[in-house]
Enzyme design. Structure first.
Site, PDB file in Angstrom:
ATOM      1  N   LYS A 261      44.398  -9.681  59.843  1.00  0.00           N
ATOM      2  CA  LYS A 261      45.729  -9.984  60.390  1.00  0.00           C
ATOM      3  C   LYS A 261      45.916 -11.504  60.556  1.00  0.00           C
ATOM      4  CE  LYS A 261      45.334 -10.077  65.352  1.00  0.00           C
ATOM      5  NZ  LYS A 261      45.818  -9.816  66.663  1.00  0.00           N
TER       6      LYS A 261
ATOM      7  N   LYS B 241      36.736 -10.206  69.839  1.00  0.00           N
ATOM      8  CA  LYS B 241      36.725 -11.469  70.591  1.00  0.00           C
ATOM      9  C   LYS B 241      35.327 -11.793  71.090  1.00  0.00           C
ATOM     10  CE  LYS B 241      41.399 -12.404  71.910  1.00  0.00           C
ATOM     11  NZ  LYS B 241      42.345 -12.676  73.002  1.00  0.00           N
TER      12      LYS B 241
ATOM     13  N   LYS C 232      46.411 -16.695  65.422  1.00  0.00           N
ATOM     14  CA  LYS C 232      46.579 -18.069  65.907  1.00  0.00           C
ATOM     15  C   LYS C 232      45.339 -18.914  65.659  1.00  0.00           C
ATOM     16  CE  LYS C 232      49.636 -17.279  69.857  1.00  0.00           C
ATOM     17  NZ  LYS C 232      49.726 -17.129  71.313  1.00  0.00           N
TER      18      LYS C 232
HETATM   19  P1  TYM Z   1      49.275 -11.626  71.765  1.00  0.00           P
HETATM   20  O1  TYM Z   1      49.720 -12.911  72.316  1.00  0.00           O
HETATM   21  O2  TYM Z   1      47.942 -11.566  71.110  1.00  0.00           O
HETATM   22  O3  TYM Z   1      50.315 -11.057  70.719  1.00  0.00           O
HETATM   23  C1  TYM Z   1      51.690 -11.017  71.057  1.00  0.00           C
HETATM   24  C2  TYM Z   1      52.412  -9.991  70.203  1.00  0.00           C
HETATM   25  O4  TYM Z   1      52.365 -10.365  68.819  1.00  0.00           O
HETATM   26  C3  TYM Z   1      51.895  -9.271  68.042  1.00  0.00           C
HETATM   27  N1  TYM Z   1      51.117  -9.801  66.918  1.00  0.00           N
HETATM   28  C4  TYM Z   1      51.348  -9.475  65.632  1.00  0.00           C
HETATM   29  N2  TYM Z   1      52.253  -8.647  65.080  1.00  0.00           N
HETATM   30  C5  TYM Z   1      52.242  -8.536  63.734  1.00  0.00           C
HETATM   31  N3  TYM Z   1      51.376  -9.204  62.926  1.00  0.00           N
HETATM   32  C6  TYM Z   1      50.449 -10.052  63.451  1.00  0.00           C
HETATM   33  N4  TYM Z   1      49.620 -10.697  62.633  1.00  0.00           N
HETATM   34  C7  TYM Z   1      50.404 -10.205  64.864  1.00  0.00           C
HETATM   35  N5  TYM Z   1      49.646 -10.964  65.695  1.00  0.00           N
HETATM   36  C8  TYM Z   1      50.089 -10.687  66.953  1.00  0.00           C
HETATM   37  C9  TYM Z   1      51.009  -8.467  68.995  1.00  0.00           C
HETATM   38  O5  TYM Z   1      50.898  -7.129  68.570  1.00  0.00           O
HETATM   39  C10 TYM Z   1      51.778  -8.587  70.290  1.00  0.00           C
HETATM   40  O6  TYM Z   1      52.821  -7.625  70.356  1.00  0.00           O
HETATM   41  N6  TYM Z   1      47.740  -8.233  74.846  1.00  0.00           N
HETATM   42  C11 TYM Z   1      49.032  -8.711  74.399  1.00  0.00           C
HETATM   43  C12 TYM Z   1      49.743  -9.518  75.470  1.00  0.00           C
HETATM   44  C13 TYM Z   1      50.097  -8.687  76.658  1.00  0.00           C
HETATM   45  C14 TYM Z   1      51.035  -7.623  76.672  1.00  0.00           C
HETATM   46  C15 TYM Z   1      51.041  -7.147  78.019  1.00  0.00           C
HETATM   47  C16 TYM Z   1      51.846  -7.054  75.705  1.00  0.00           C
HETATM   48  C17 TYM Z   1      49.601  -8.816  77.900  1.00  0.00           C
HETATM   49  N7  TYM Z   1      50.156  -7.887  78.744  1.00  0.00           N
HETATM   50  C18 TYM Z   1      51.851  -6.084  78.386  1.00  0.00           C
HETATM   51  C19 TYM Z   1      52.662  -5.975  76.090  1.00  0.00           C
HETATM   52  C20 TYM Z   1      52.654  -5.503  77.418  1.00  0.00           C
HETATM   53  C21 TYM Z   1      48.781  -9.529  73.143  1.00  0.00           C
HETATM   54  O7  TYM Z   1      47.992  -9.171  72.343  1.00  0.00           O
HETATM   55  O8  TYM Z   1      49.438 -10.642  72.974  1.00  0.00           O
END
Ligand code: TYM
Length: 336
Positions: free
Chosen positions: A197, A115, A200
């Site tokens: 991967k 990032k 968004k």
């Molecule tokens: P975020 O919003 O980036 O992603 C949310 C979830 O989606 C999964 N993910 C994917 N899984 C498979 N293939 C992909 N291409 C892909 N892109 C995203 C991520 O692994 C995630 O499970 N940091 C976290 C948000 C968060 C969180 C937490 C999660 C904040 N506090 C506490 C668990 C517990 C995140 O990356 O969200």
């Protein structure tokens, strides 16, 4: 709280609309978890602020994320679904845990490095301490398991390290959580570059399938998916990453194994397979999209769930926070 059940915690950032990766890697696995676990799911709006947000759009995205959670099948009467920013304990614990986290370990986080490279004009301190807020989210609820996609594994490891470090000084304050990573769909790759991967924020609009894409768009994106010059539908992530990615998506939505998929499409070309994957994905997403449209119109339901669940999250998280304050030696405010 139901003490019989183990506790589960997860969440997503409230930026843009969700992708097929978010859905298959996380949300799809969440919907039936409440049968086995006491579940907490956050709309992680504070985490989203590490990247600049346009306020009105951001507010809409957060509501849209809540509605998508519910539309995908997370019942807010059986799961505690709430906004992170409605529960101040998250940032209160994050400050304390910041003081138990080392610069060195944070600078090794790959998501931070990625990032920081992508937003070189805004490498803010929030981006750097993002994993500490995430650790606070999880540890406040004494979570046993955290269902996430593969990309969050490193953040789970640092959460465990912080919890163990804190416990080794103050006794058993935090439950040390385990990551729960689903089999199929745990890492959905870009349709245009299957070594990256699905994300968004990909600049190539054909790389990412969004949860709210309509059927034609979904099929068009799959038709354009990058594959290889060999024409065999066979799982081989190393040598055939494009087809293997499509197979893992198909497997996640159809619950078929790779062998079953290979048999089903033996003798078919890539063109037919891509259309079949697109159609199956569109079919999976259609009921979610319809429910989402209904929920976005019906404001009061979401608002009342949001409020009730925030109260529950507030209560549960404050129990841990009070314990932490006491353990580190902060002074309690006299009652009268
Ligand atoms: P975020 O919003 O980036 O992603 C949310 C979830 O989606 C999964 N993910 C994917 N899984 C498979 N293939 C992909 N291409 C892909 N892109 C995203 C991520 O692994 C995630 O499970 N940091 C976290 C948000 C968060 C969180 C937490 C999660 C904040 N506090 C506490 C668990 C517990 C995140 O990356 O969200």
């Amino acid at each position: 709280m139901d003490k019989e059940k183990k506790i589960l915690y997860s969440g997503m950032q409230a930026t843009n609309t969700l992708t097929l990766g978010n859905y298959l890697g996380a949300l799809k696995n969440w919907v039936s978890m409440h049968e086995e676990y006491e579940c907490f799911y956050g709309v992680m709006d504070l985490h989203s602020l590490t990247v600049r947000q346009e306020p009105a759009e951001f507010r809409k995205n957060a509501r849209s994320l809540y509605a998508l959670y519910v539309a995908a099948g997370l019942d807010p009467e059986k799961n505690c679904v709430y906004y992170q920013s409605h529960v101040p304990a998250h940032t209160q614990l994050a400050w304390i845990l910041n003081c138990f986290t080392y610069m060195g370990e944070l600078s090794r986080m790959t998501q931070y490095k990625d990032k920081a490279a992508k937003h070189a004009d805004n490498v803010n301190a929030g981006l750097f301490t993002y994993p500490v807020l995430m650790a606070s989210d999880i540890l406040l609820y004494q979570a046993d398991v955290v269902p996430v996609g593969v990309d969050q594994k490193q953040h789970l490891e640092i959460t465990r390290d912080i919890a163990e470090r804190f416990n080794s000084i103050y006794g058993d304050v935090f439950t040390v959580p385990e990551a729960y990573i689903g089999k199929a769909g745990a890492k959905v790759m870009s349709l245009q570059d299957p070594t990256k991967k699905m994300s968004k924020s990909d600049e190539n609009p054909n790389a990412t399938v969004f949860l709210l894409d309509d059927k034609d768009t979904i099929i068009r994106k799959f038709k354009r998916a990058v594959t290889d010059s060999d024409a065999e539908i066979r799982y081989d992530a190393e040598n055939k990453p494009g087809v293997s990615n499509l197979m893992s998506i198909y497997s996640a939505v159809s619950k078929k194994s790779y062998e079953e998929i290979e048999k089903e499409f033996a003798g078919s070309g890539y063109g037919d397979f891509k259309i079949a994957v697109g159609e199956r994905v569109a079919e999976e997403l259609l009921p979610i999209q319809n429910k989402y449209q209904e929920l976005m119109k019906e404001k009061s339901f979401i608002e009342s769930c949001m409020k009730n669940n925030a109260e529950k999250a507030f209560y549960v998280s404050n129990k841990t926070l009070r314990k932490v304050y006491k353990k580190v030696g902060l002074t309690e405010l006299p009652r009268s």
